[in-house]
Design a protein around this motif. Sequence first.
Motif, short mmCIF file in Angstrom:
data_model
loop_
_atom_site.label_atom_id
_atom_site.label_comp_id
_atom_site.label_asym_id
_atom_site.label_seq_id
_atom_site.Cartn_x
_atom_site.Cartn_y
_atom_site.Cartn_z
N ALA A 112 0.82 -1.20 0.00
CA ALA A 112 0.00 0.00 0.00
C ALA A 112 0.86 1.26 0.00
O ALA A 112 0.43 2.32 -0.42
CB ALA A 112 -0.92 0.00 1.21
N ASP A 113 2.07 1.15 0.48
CA ASP A 113 2.98 2.29 0.56
C ASP A 113 4.35 1.82 0.10
O ASP A 113 4.73 0.69 0.35
CB ASP A 113 3.06 2.77 2.02
N PRO A 114 5.12 2.63 -0.63
CA PRO A 114 6.43 2.19 -1.07
C PRO A 114 7.33 1.73 0.05
O PRO A 114 8.27 0.97 -0.18
CB PRO A 114 7.00 3.45 -1.76
N PRO A 232 7.77 9.37 -2.52
CA PRO A 232 8.56 10.08 -3.54
C PRO A 232 8.07 9.76 -4.95
O PRO A 232 7.42 8.73 -5.18
CB PRO A 232 9.96 9.51 -3.33
N ASP A 233 8.38 10.62 -5.89
CA ASP A 233 8.26 10.30 -7.30
C ASP A 233 9.56 9.62 -7.69
O ASP A 233 10.57 10.28 -7.95
CB ASP A 233 8.03 11.58 -8.12
N LEU A 234 9.57 8.30 -7.67
CA LEU A 234 10.80 7.54 -7.86
C LEU A 234 11.48 7.88 -9.18
O LEU A 234 12.70 8.06 -9.23
CB LEU A 234 10.50 6.04 -7.78
N ALA A 235 10.68 7.95 -10.25
CA ALA A 235 11.26 8.21 -11.57
C ALA A 235 11.86 9.61 -11.65
O ALA A 235 12.91 9.81 -12.26
CB ALA A 235 10.20 8.02 -12.65
N ALA A 236 11.20 10.58 -11.03
CA ALA A 236 11.73 11.95 -11.06
C ALA A 236 13.05 12.04 -10.32
O ALA A 236 13.99 12.70 -10.79
CB ALA A 236 10.71 12.91 -10.45
#
Length: 418
Positions: A112-114, A232-236
Amino acid sequence: MSVESPASPHTELLLRAGFTPVAVTGLRRLGPRVLELTLDRREPFSPGSHIEVALATEPIPATGRREAAGTTAVPLIRHYSLSSDPTGATPWTIAVQDSQADTATSCTQAAADPAEDAAASGSAAPSLSHTLHTIAQLRELFIRGPRNNFHFRAARPAYFVAGGIGITPLRSMLIFAAGLELNWHLLYVGRGTDSSAGDSSAMDSLAYAGELLTAFGPEHVTIWDTAKRGRPDLAAEAAAWLGGHPQALVYTCGPAGFADALRAGLAARPETAQTIVESELFDPAAEGPQAVSAGAGSGGTVQGDAAAPASQPGAQGAVGTTGGGASAGGNLPFTVELADGRTVPVGEGESILQALTGAGVRVLSSCQRGTCGTCETRILAGRADHRDHVLDAAEREANETMMICVSRSCDPVLKLDL
């Protein structure tokens, strides 16, 4: 005196299968639910490797009572990544997250959460990880390996993305990368204890955060505490670093949803769409590392470098539902012949492992999904119908071994070295 003795109920079986005893020389708490074990072994290993771990005895936990784990007919076996210096400069270490159901970073369910390091497996099987946390005196383990399904390509810059306990295989890689003076960076995502919320039971999934920052500095390590900063925005985050290192590879370990979000985000960006993402995911039943190598925009996986795609969701132990590859022999009944001439029938609704266990034949297994490799068995005669996620195409064609938890037979009789 060691807690493992020659009279231990599982010792002979483990030794025959290639396990060796190793002393536990140190225990260190890395967080409320993470225990680091130092082993009396310091040979070099390839970065990203894991070992199989078992207890030969029926351990007595700190409560003094034997729990359900001690009733098993065969030892519990789980897979843990080596998190120490792969050059062998320091003793081997593994980090074990406490779980009642041996759920590690899951390859079949997105958290549910990274920062969630575990997804419920739905299995009532005893937990080796919980036993290792609660045993009164832990002095010796049986181990086999190491094995590597998650290879590090040391000739290129590297961006590491760890989700919680997924730091363990990446830690050996970044230690190796630092030793080679490569360009690299780590984004370590997890949920720390939120003291402002007054929740002392919150899981600290940033076990190595402090020491990694101290050892390598913020120029190489970014810690992202979701309890304070949100998701976080992992890709960013990755793209910001990859822009200055266009030849870099991305290595990630965490829940399936974690790796999927990273890959999809990179694929959506023109400047990172072709970035290769190497990911290691964990079988929820076996804590067995499974490596996936794919371009960010491929939407799929490719086998290579001993990599195995993540297992598909399915009922554990159900025939033909959890392995990989097309079925060549269907689910027709067949007979397994053992090395001593005994025969065991295998019905259309059961696996070889289930049939052997029902016949009183003690064999080692872990995931029972064709993903971990613990039950790999040598074939003496006959053709296997391979349905696992461990063997590559050449190994299947060679027909020398098979995973008896999911694979079946193409022939009426299959002879195995058991």
